[in-house]
Design a protein around this motif. Structure first.
Motif, PDB file in Angstrom:
ATOM      1  N   TYR A  65      86.554  58.651  43.771  1.00  0.00           N
ATOM      2  CA  TYR A  65      85.338  59.782  43.956  1.00  0.00           C
ATOM      3  C   TYR A  65      84.541  59.162  44.897  1.00  0.00           C
ATOM      4  O   TYR A  65      83.509  58.270  44.376  1.00  0.00           O
ATOM      5  N   ASP A  66      84.228  59.869  46.184  1.00  0.00           N
ATOM      6  CA  ASP A  66      83.074  59.206  47.042  1.00  0.00           C
ATOM      7  C   ASP A  66      82.192  60.454  47.146  1.00  0.00           C
ATOM      8  O   ASP A  66      82.500  61.243  47.768  1.00  0.00           O
ATOM      9  N   GLU A  67      80.936  60.106  46.942  1.00  0.00           N
ATOM     10  CA  GLU A  67      79.858  61.169  46.704  1.00  0.00           C
ATOM     11  C   GLU A  67      78.983  60.744  48.158  1.00  0.00           C
ATOM     12  O   GLU A  67      78.166  59.896  47.892  1.00  0.00           O
ATOM     13  N   ALA A  68      79.414  61.416  49.165  1.00  0.00           N
ATOM     14  CA  ALA A  68      78.490  61.143  50.442  1.00  0.00           C
ATOM     15  C   ALA A  68      77.075  61.283  50.397  1.00  0.00           C
ATOM     16  O   ALA A  68      76.466  60.333  50.694  1.00  0.00           O
ATOM     17  N   VAL A  80      80.096  55.742  44.639  1.00  0.00           N
ATOM     18  CA  VAL A  80      81.669  55.605  44.725  1.00  0.00           C
ATOM     19  C   VAL A  80      82.175  55.318  43.316  1.00  0.00           C
ATOM     20  O   VAL A  80      81.639  54.276  42.911  1.00  0.00           O
ATOM     21  N   MET A 124      84.578  69.782  49.656  1.00  0.00           N
ATOM     22  CA  MET A 124      85.234  68.439  49.117  1.00  0.00           C
ATOM     23  C   MET A 124      86.509  68.430  49.581  1.00  0.00           C
ATOM     24  O   MET A 124      87.138  69.436  50.039  1.00  0.00           O
ATOM     25  N   LYS A 155      92.026  60.826  46.260  1.00  0.00           N
ATOM     26  CA  LYS A 155      90.691  60.460  46.551  1.00  0.00           C
ATOM     27  C   LYS A 155      90.086  61.797  47.077  1.00  0.00           C
ATOM     28  O   LYS A 155      90.758  62.766  47.291  1.00  0.00           O
ATOM     29  N   CYS A 156      88.791  61.906  46.367  1.00  0.00           N
ATOM     30  CA  CYS A 156      87.947  63.219  46.469  1.00  0.00           C
ATOM     31  C   CYS A 156      86.722  62.733  47.427  1.00  0.00           C
ATOM     32  O   CYS A 156      85.989  61.707  46.827  1.00  0.00           O
ATOM     33  N   THR A 157      86.354  63.261  48.421  1.00  0.00           N
ATOM     34  CA  THR A 157      85.259  63.007  48.996  1.00  0.00           C
ATOM     35  C   THR A 157      84.253  64.183  49.034  1.00  0.00           C
ATOM     36  O   THR A 157      84.740  65.453  49.204  1.00  0.00           O
ATOM     37  N   ASN A 158      83.248  63.956  48.433  1.00  0.00           N
ATOM     38  CA  ASN A 158      82.309  65.183  48.335  1.00  0.00           C
ATOM     39  C   ASN A 158      81.092  65.200  49.287  1.00  0.00           C
ATOM     40  O   ASN A 158      80.313  64.265  49.267  1.00  0.00           O
ATOM     41  N   TYR A 159      80.677  66.418  49.822  1.00  0.00           N
ATOM     42  CA  TYR A 159      79.574  66.455  50.628  1.00  0.00           C
ATOM     43  C   TYR A 159      78.922  67.752  50.198  1.00  0.00           C
ATOM     44  O   TYR A 159      79.453  68.800  49.952  1.00  0.00           O
TER      45      TYR A 159
END
Length: 159
Positions: free
Chosen positions: A47-50, A55, A124, A136-140
């Motif tokens: 999980y990547d929280e931009a 992370v 997301m 993977k989840c990248t969250n903006y």
């Protein structure tokens, strides 16, 4: 410790709605939510929280961040507005609404409960593996808007 949206997705086989998993989650029974997530997350899930730079590379770290988020916004719910898919990548546009009724921590910032209702916009990006599990989840998310709604920043001219 930091803002953590929840994964909002439908698995590749369309059987699990993670919106429902999160929206039915209560702080009194986090184990049930964790068991449901484990069914749809790959073993090597990230999980990547931009917005915060955080992370989470294990299920446990991710679940801890979900519990912290729910403790900060205990009545929070997510609304999915739009979904787009391109191969094994899914894009979600969503909002999270909840009352800021607990301690909020973010790298370099901490605030006590304001009692304000916030609505935060997010996008997301979810990547699925060949088994249909989320890899993977990248969250903006709109950090400025969230902090402003909590009363941690002055209102903008638009307000």
């Amino acid at each position: 410790r930091c803002f953590t949206c929840v994964l909002l997705m439908f698995c590749a086989h369309g059987k699990v709605s993670v919106v429902e998993i999160y929206n039915n989650f209560t702080t009194s029974n986090p184990q049930k939510m964790m068991e449901e997530y484990k069914k749809i997350l790959s073993r090597d899930f990230v999980y990547d929280e931009a917005a915060t730079g955080m992370v989470y590379d294990t299920h446990e770290k991710f679940f801890t961040s979900l519990k912290e988020w729910k403790n900060c916004f205990s009545d929070s719910t997510f609304t999915l507005h739009r979904t787009t898919r391109n191969g094994n990548i899914v894009f979600h546009e969503l909002t999270c609404t909840g009352t800021h009724d607990g301690l909020f921590n973010m790298p370099g910032y901490e605030t006590t409960a304001s009692g304000n209702v916030i609505t935060t916009r997010c996008v997301m990006i979810l990547e699925f593996n060949k088994d249909g599990k989320v890899k993977k989840c990248t969250n903006y998310f709109d950090t400025f808007g969230m902090m402003k709604a909590m009363g941690a920043l002055p209102a903008s001219r638009k307000d």
